[in-house]
Write an enzyme that holds these catalytic residues in place. Structure first.
Site, PDB file in Angstrom:
ATOM      1  N   SER A  11      22.132 -25.915  18.402  1.00  0.00           N
ATOM      2  CA  SER A  11      21.165 -26.855  17.848  1.00  0.00           C
ATOM      3  C   SER A  11      21.271 -28.165  18.608  1.00  0.00           C
ATOM      4  O   SER A  11      22.352 -28.530  19.109  1.00  0.00           O
ATOM      5  CB  SER A  11      21.471 -27.094  16.361  1.00  0.00           C
ATOM      6  N   TYR A  15      28.032 -29.722  10.123  1.00  0.00           N
ATOM      7  CA  TYR A  15      27.141 -28.896  10.946  1.00  0.00           C
ATOM      8  C   TYR A  15      27.142 -29.388  12.393  1.00  0.00           C
ATOM      9  O   TYR A  15      27.242 -28.589  13.328  1.00  0.00           O
ATOM     10  CB  TYR A  15      25.737 -28.946  10.358  1.00  0.00           C
TER      11      TYR A  15
END
Length: 241
Positions: A147, A162
């Site tokens: 990501s 995350y």
């Protein structure tokens, strides 16, 4: 599909981007195993793939339980043969209420641990179990679904567990790719960002469909021999780490 078709394992493939990746690879003539957490999820996934007209076979693999991954992969190999293509897609985003912690200092050890287990330890265990066989056979493709949240270039606050996990996954990609390159085998290990996609994680307002989010992963999973190794991509274009 012919007996010489490559065999792919896509983790977290019962929904969202993973489901789209599995369907896309199957449409391209790849034999595909969809990694799911449980037997119940496997039954649900089998129905979903059947309705989608995709020749994909579910396989039980709990990415969050790294200690049992080698045993699970041994069973998959006995039933289906060696894995040629691995897509580490399964991931969680659980940082605080609504998935977004306002601050690193609000994050609990439990959130960090659970995020790390699924997003880093699981992919690491699978890579360590499968890539040596790929190198020995002379072929392999590994795609780590990362990501932009894990980019050190421009890193900012927000959902820290995350972000840290995806930065670690990017580092794992570089290390593994360097080792496979040194072996001389046709094994490519890359990471990619799917962009902001309409999934349970991305939410209903995201501009991209799961199929659009899957495109770069499918490209990396089916690279030709002179394709890139050790890179980070979005929309088939290199990103800064």
């Amino acid at each position: 599909m012919g007996k010489d078709a490559k065999l792919a394992l896509v983790t977290g493939a019962n929904r969202g981007i993973g489901f789209a990746i599995a369907c896309g690879l199957a449409a391209g003539g790849v034999r595909v195993l969809a990694g799911v957490r449980s037997t119940e999820k496997a039954r649900e996934a089998a129905d979903a793939f059947r309705k989608a007209g995709a020749a994909v076979t579910p396989a039980v693999l709990d990415v969050a339980d790294a200690r049992r991954i080698p045993e699970a992969l041994d069973g998959i190999a006995r039933d289906h043969g060696p894995i040629d293509i691995l897509v580490n897609n399964a991931a969680v985003l659980i940082d605080g209420p609504g998935g977004f912690a306002a601050s690193l200092f609000d994050m609990t050890d439990d959130v960090f641990r659970r995020t790390w287990e699924t997003n880093v330890l699981g992919p690491s265990a699978i890579i360590r179990a499968l890539v040596p066989g790929m190198m020995a056979r002379g072929f392999g493709r590994v795609v780590n679904m990362s990501s932009r949240a894990g980019q050190l270039n421009g890193m900012s606050a927000g959902f820290p567990a995350y972000r840290v996990s995806k930065a670690a996954l990017n580092a794992l990609t570089r290390i593994a790719a360097d080792e496979t390159a040194a072996s001389g085998a046709d094994v490519k290990i890359n990471a990619c960002s799917p962009g902001w996609v309409r999934t349970d994680m991305g939410g209903a307002d995201a501009p991209r469909s799961p199929a659009e989010g899957a495109e770069t992963a499918i490209w990396l999973a089916t690279l030709i021999s002179d394709g890139p190794n050790g890179g980070f991509f979005e929309d088939k274009k290199a990103l800064a780490w």
